[in-house]
Design an enzyme around this catalytic site. Sequence first.
Site, PDB file in Angstrom:
ATOM      1  N   HIS A  81       0.851  -1.194   0.000  1.00 42.49           N
ATOM      2  CA  HIS A  81       0.000   0.000   0.000  1.00 42.49           C
ATOM      3  C   HIS A  81       0.880   1.236   0.000  1.00 42.49           C
ATOM      4  O   HIS A  81       2.099   1.141   0.127  1.00 42.49           O
ATOM      5  CB  HIS A  81      -0.983  -0.023   1.173  1.00 42.49           C
ATOM      6  CG  HIS A  81      -0.371   0.060   2.543  1.00 42.49           C
ATOM      7  ND1 HIS A  81       0.527  -0.872   3.025  1.00 42.49           N
ATOM      8  CD2 HIS A  81      -0.536   0.959   3.549  1.00 42.49           C
ATOM      9  CE1 HIS A  81       0.869  -0.556   4.256  1.00 42.49           C
ATOM     10  NE2 HIS A  81       0.257   0.557   4.599  1.00 42.49           N
ATOM     11  N   HIS A  83       1.104   3.922   1.973  1.00 47.27           N
ATOM     12  CA  HIS A  83       1.541   4.668   3.159  1.00 47.27           C
ATOM     13  C   HIS A  83       3.062   4.849   3.080  1.00 47.27           C
ATOM     14  O   HIS A  83       3.789   3.962   2.624  1.00 47.27           O
ATOM     15  CB  HIS A  83       1.173   3.919   4.445  1.00 47.27           C
ATOM     16  CG  HIS A  83      -0.214   4.245   4.933  1.00 47.27           C
ATOM     17  ND1 HIS A  83      -0.966   3.392   5.714  1.00 47.27           N
ATOM     18  CD2 HIS A  83      -0.984   5.364   4.751  1.00 47.27           C
ATOM     19  CE1 HIS A  83      -2.136   3.957   5.984  1.00 47.27           C
ATOM     20  NE2 HIS A  83      -2.171   5.144   5.415  1.00 47.27           N
ATOM     21  N   ASP A  85       5.510   4.692   5.098  1.00 48.52           N
ATOM     22  CA  ASP A  85       6.451   3.735   5.700  1.00 48.52           C
ATOM     23  C   ASP A  85       6.616   2.469   4.852  1.00 48.52           C
ATOM     24  O   ASP A  85       7.401   1.585   5.200  1.00 48.52           O
ATOM     25  CB  ASP A  85       6.054   3.391   7.154  1.00 48.52           C
ATOM     26  CG  ASP A  85       4.667   2.791   7.298  1.00 48.52           C
ATOM     27  OD1 ASP A  85       3.777   3.163   6.515  1.00 48.52           O
ATOM     28  OD2 ASP A  85       4.466   1.956   8.207  1.00 48.52           O
ATOM     29  N   HIS A  86       5.891   2.416   3.721  1.00 43.75           N
ATOM     30  CA  HIS A  86       6.022   1.254   2.836  1.00 43.75           C
ATOM     31  C   HIS A  86       6.527   1.620   1.439  1.00 43.75           C
ATOM     32  O   HIS A  86       6.852   0.739   0.658  1.00 43.75           O
ATOM     33  CB  HIS A  86       4.670   0.526   2.718  1.00 43.75           C
ATOM     34  CG  HIS A  86       4.201  -0.022   4.027  1.00 43.75           C
ATOM     35  ND1 HIS A  86       4.284  -1.351   4.347  1.00 43.75           N
ATOM     36  CD2 HIS A  86       3.697   0.605   5.121  1.00 43.75           C
ATOM     37  CE1 HIS A  86       3.830  -1.532   5.591  1.00 43.75           C
ATOM     38  NE2 HIS A  86       3.472  -0.361   6.075  1.00 43.75           N
TER      39      HIS A  86
HETATM   40 ZN   LIG Z   1       2.736   0.509   7.912  1.00 42.11          ZN
HETATM   41 ZN   LIG Z   2      -0.254   1.453   6.530  1.00 44.05          ZN
END
Ligand SMILES: [Zn+2]
Ligand SMILES: [Zn+2]
Length: 448
Positions: A81, A83, A85-86
């Site tokens: 996804h 977000h 942090d990814h």
């Molecule tokens: Zn995450």
């Molecule tokens: Zn997430």
Amino acid sequence: MSFRRLVFLGTGAGLPSPTRNVSSYLLQFDDNQTFLFDCGEGTQRQFFLSGSDGVKAVTEKLGCGSARVSLNSIARIFITHLHGDHVFGLPGLLLTLSTQWLSQRKGKGDLSTRPSNSSVNVGEAAGSFPFEPFSETSEFLEIAGPVGIAAYLRTCLSASGATHLGFRYRCTELHDIAAPLIENSLPPPNSASAAPLHMSEAPTVALGFNEGEELWSLDSGGGSHVKIHAAKLQHRILCFGYAVQEAPRAPKLNSALALALGAKGAQLGELRRGVSVVVEGGDGCSIGSEKEGTCAVRIITPEEVLGEPPPIRTALLLGDSVDASSESKVGKPCAFLRWPPARQASVLVHECTFCDAEEELAAPKGHSTARQAGKLARELNVRRLVLTHCSQRYQPRTSGEEGLAATERLEKEAREEFLPPKGDQHAHGEGPLVRCVEDFESVDLSFP
Ligand SMILES: [Zn+2]
Ligand SMILES: [Zn+2]
């Protein structure tokens, strides 16, 4: 392509900390190719650190061997996804990959002809880089992710002046609509997607899910016979889990039996490839004579000397999710629960952002507890459960007593739900069934 191991480069949730980087891990195959799952900020630095003495000291402490990995080994990229942090590390990683590829090609010629060197990184030792430089006919670096991944990359690369890469990439965008595969089409998720293609970008493939299955089937590409499916997870934005099924493995030849039946030299290879061979005489003659053992020639069929083909293994690699078990009171059961190949998967990688004490925080933030991960692992009857994406409040085990206690607590809560089938504890080779991993830790997947 058979599974070898998972290598975790970032195991923290939300933001990086001194002890955990944000999400990223590699699924490594026996031919040294790797699939990269997620690419949080700082992932490429984790690649470079993976061979350092400091990291070696940590992995020795963890008893999991070297975590050394190379950018050049990346064959495909999967994003769960969007977000940060990814995914915030992805544009930079592509640029470094491009720079490395161009300089290596310029300095040393084609990597496929470069002598391998046992002291270099695993990916480099494979001796080949999977992508041709910018050309209309070359293979692409395939990047799969939710709709929006193409526009995100296009905008980041173009806006930062990265006008072209040393290779072409192609995004496969997973759409949350029941739509057939539409080649060369990008339904715009927002205004950014209307921008023209990046110089190094091939037209995006838009993918809807298989109706009735609620799974997205991704093309394995490159004739690798690896199959990839995605299932939607309940999170704050569109998020997916991936199932990777390894390529069918050749059945094992009973060489001793084949030799006893009269096969010689190259005939063993033919039998391995499923071809019958004709031999002179030998034990158990069945043709050319009424009397067993006295014939002039005999046919050995592959069925006589090949064992059963090993089962095709599946790895389940999930992104952020609220409780995805069928008992979930807060989320929707994961579609992999209704998909037979997910049963008895070799491994389930699952987030464990919180422990029991913080359970009330989990669902509102779109996350799970370790216990909820354990429930899904039990329902899928997987062989191993790997917990990652830990809240930064939980230090890793090698950071000291506090970290060790936190990690063991997360593992214990998951284990209380995930009770393996009786007597099966030692059937998986070495290693624990539930493991809460830290950065640079690897998990062996080479068991049968
Ligand atoms: Zn995450
Ligand atoms: Zn997430």
